[in-house]
Design an enzyme around this catalytic site. Structure first.
Site, short mmCIF file in Angstrom:
data_model
loop_
_atom_site.label_atom_id
_atom_site.label_comp_id
_atom_site.label_asym_id
_atom_site.label_seq_id
_atom_site.Cartn_x
_atom_site.Cartn_y
_atom_site.Cartn_z
N SER A 281 0.83 -1.21 0.00
CA SER A 281 0.00 0.00 0.00
C SER A 281 0.87 1.26 0.00
CB SER A 281 -0.89 0.01 1.24
OG SER A 281 -1.54 1.25 1.34
N SER B 212 -0.50 4.07 0.90
CA SER B 212 -1.12 4.99 1.86
C SER B 212 -0.20 5.43 2.99
CB SER B 212 -2.39 4.36 2.44
OG SER B 212 -3.35 4.21 1.42
N LYS C 32 -13.93 -3.15 0.88
CA LYS C 32 -14.71 -1.93 0.67
C LYS C 32 -16.22 -2.15 0.80
CE LYS C 32 -11.46 0.57 -2.29
NZ LYS C 32 -11.34 1.36 -3.51
N ASP D 258 -13.35 8.10 -3.87
CA ASP D 258 -12.79 7.81 -5.20
C ASP D 258 -13.35 8.75 -6.27
OD1 ASP D 258 -11.00 5.79 -4.61
OD2 ASP D 258 -12.49 4.21 -4.80
N GLY E 214 -16.10 0.53 -18.43
CA GLY E 214 -15.95 -0.23 -17.20
C GLY E 214 -17.15 -0.01 -16.30
N ALA E 215 -17.40 -0.98 -15.43
CA ALA E 215 -18.56 -0.87 -14.54
C ALA E 215 -18.29 -1.54 -13.19
CB ALA E 215 -19.79 -1.49 -15.20
N GLY E 216 -17.01 -1.68 -12.82
CA GLY E 216 -16.66 -2.23 -11.51
C GLY E 216 -16.72 -1.12 -10.46
N GLU F 43 -25.04 -5.94 -18.29
CA GLU F 43 -25.91 -5.77 -17.10
C GLU F 43 -25.23 -4.86 -16.08
OE1 GLU F 43 -25.04 -8.87 -18.24
OE2 GLU F 43 -26.91 -9.15 -19.36
P1 ATR Z 1 -12.68 -2.60 -9.66
O1 ATR Z 1 -13.65 -2.73 -8.52
O2 ATR Z 1 -11.26 -2.44 -9.24
O3 ATR Z 1 -13.10 -1.56 -10.65
P2 ATR Z 1 -13.78 -4.97 -10.94
O4 ATR Z 1 -15.05 -4.84 -10.19
O5 ATR Z 1 -13.15 -6.31 -11.04
O6 ATR Z 1 -12.64 -4.03 -10.38
O7 ATR Z 1 -14.03 -4.38 -12.40
C1 ATR Z 1 -13.10 -4.51 -13.42
C2 ATR Z 1 -13.65 -3.85 -14.69
O8 ATR Z 1 -12.75 -4.12 -15.77
C3 ATR Z 1 -15.01 -4.37 -15.13
O9 ATR Z 1 -15.69 -3.34 -15.80
C4 ATR Z 1 -14.61 -5.49 -16.10
O10 ATR Z 1 -15.61 -5.84 -17.02
P3 ATR Z 1 -16.74 -6.93 -16.60
O11 ATR Z 1 -17.70 -6.21 -15.71
O12 ATR Z 1 -17.37 -7.34 -17.90
O13 ATR Z 1 -16.01 -8.05 -15.91
C5 ATR Z 1 -13.46 -4.81 -16.79
N1 ATR Z 1 -12.55 -5.74 -17.46
C6 ATR Z 1 -11.63 -6.53 -16.89
N2 ATR Z 1 -10.96 -7.22 -17.83
C7 ATR Z 1 -11.49 -6.88 -19.03
C8 ATR Z 1 -11.22 -7.23 -20.39
N3 ATR Z 1 -10.26 -8.10 -20.70
N4 ATR Z 1 -11.95 -6.63 -21.37
C9 ATR Z 1 -12.91 -5.74 -21.06
N5 ATR Z 1 -13.22 -5.35 -19.79
C10 ATR Z 1 -12.51 -5.91 -18.80
#
Ligand code: ATR
Length: 293
Positions: free
Chosen positions: A25, A27, A76, A112, A137-139, A165
């Site tokens: 880390s 931090s 988290k 964040d 991205g949607a994580g 989704e």
């Molecule tokens: P974090 O919380 O750190 O953002 P996460 O929840 O694992 O991590 O999210 C990772 C993101 O990267 C997601 O949007 C993931 O897409 P999915 O929701 O379809 O899994 C995206 N991601 C990871 N590897 C990928 C790849 N090879 N191509 C496209 N998107 C990817």
């Protein structure tokens, strides 16, 4: 009240990061440098906490009067269900990366998104108000970015994700401005956006790789590009954007600014952002390996 020397004494207040793994880390170095620069009698430690010990760890924070926590992987989401109160952002995101101990009452925040918007302004001189934004991205990180862009008044926040989704759920965080698209359809959205954000992990840790989450050919002059990835410092997307003459930034500044927001929540003192940024950059340059906060 202040020592500036960094040596803890009876009056010293403690903040800490909890996570697993937490060894790498950034931090502790960032916050200890910030406490010193601000002349505060505070110190910062890292605690390796397994999921099975999380409840006990938070009880320990209450019992010991630890003043503030940073929360990192994998805690988290769980911490959001264990604190006594949540900020609006933390509730909407169902994730906490910062806890303030208010006299034994633990208040969970998520810094964040505000950190990302502050980084956009600091690095690229761009404010999201009235802009068309694309978030790929949607994580967890992406959701924080989407919420913050919506709050900051973006005219649209298109969310593209491999798993559509998750894009739908994340886009809701931007309210009426939010719109999900499948990653396969992203090229048109790239062309239309003012601010393009990679909030996936694609490109992370792959020095010399060309991995990007979407085809950069659709980028056009006048756009700005932000990648939340910061290892390597010049990510494949940042390199591709710069080759096309676009202003682009990596995730270092988001890391610094989310820490600065946490510092201000704990201490009530303006964060010495330049000192924190220098500390992160120096640590990343010397570590040479992925360094989650
Ligand atoms: P974090 O919380 O750190 O953002 P996460 O929840 O694992 O991590 O999210 C990772 C993101 O990267 C997601 O949007 C993931 O897409 P999915 O929701 O379809 O899994 C995206 N991601 C990871 N590897 C990928 C790849 N090879 N191509 C496209 N998107 C990817």
């Amino acid at each position: 009240m202040t020592t500036g020397s960094g040596a803890p004494r009876g009056s010293t207040r403690l903040a800490a990061v909890i996570g697993s793994p937490v060894r790498h880390s950034l931090s502790p170095v960032v916050h200890n440098a910030a406490f010193r620069a601000a002349g505060l009698d505070w110190t910062f430690l890292a605690f390796e906490v397994q999921p099975s010990a999380l409840v006990a760890a938070l009880d320990g924070v209450r019992a010991l009067g630890i003043a503030g926590l940073s929360v990192t992987m994998p805690h988290k989401e769980d911490v959001a269900h264990l604190v006594d109160e949540l900020s609006d952002d933390a509730r909407l995101l169902d994730a906490v990366n910062c806890v303030v101990n208010d006299g034994g009452r633990l208040v969970g925040h998520n810094t964040d998104g505000p950190g990302f918007v502050a980084a956009l302004e600091a690095d690229l001189g761009v404010t999201p108000a009235g802009r068309r934004c694309l978030v790929v991205g949607a994580g967890g990180a992406a959701r924080a970015v989407v919420l913050a862009l919506g709050r900051a008044g973006a005219s649209t926040v298109v969310v593209a994700n491999r798993t559509v989704e998750r894009a739908e759920q994340a886009a809701e965080l931007a309210g009426a401005a939010g719109r999900p698209v499948a990653l396969a359809d992203v090229a048109d959205e790239v062309r239309l956006a003012d601010i393009v954000v990679n909030a996936t992990s694609v490109g992370m840790g792959l020095q010399g790789s060309a991995d990007v989450a979407f085809p950069p050919d659709a980028l056009r002059p006048g756009q700005v590009v932000a990648d939340i990835v910061y290892q390597p410092l010049v990510t494949p997307l940042v390199a591709a954007a710069r080759r096309r003459g676009l202003a682009a930034t990596n995730g270092v500044s988001m890391l610094v600014h989310q820490a600065a927001v946490a510092f201000e929540l704990w201490t009530g003192t303006p964060a010495p952002v330049a000192v924190m940024a220098a500390e992160v950059e120096q640590s990343l340059a010397t570590l040479g390996e992925p360094s989650p906060r």
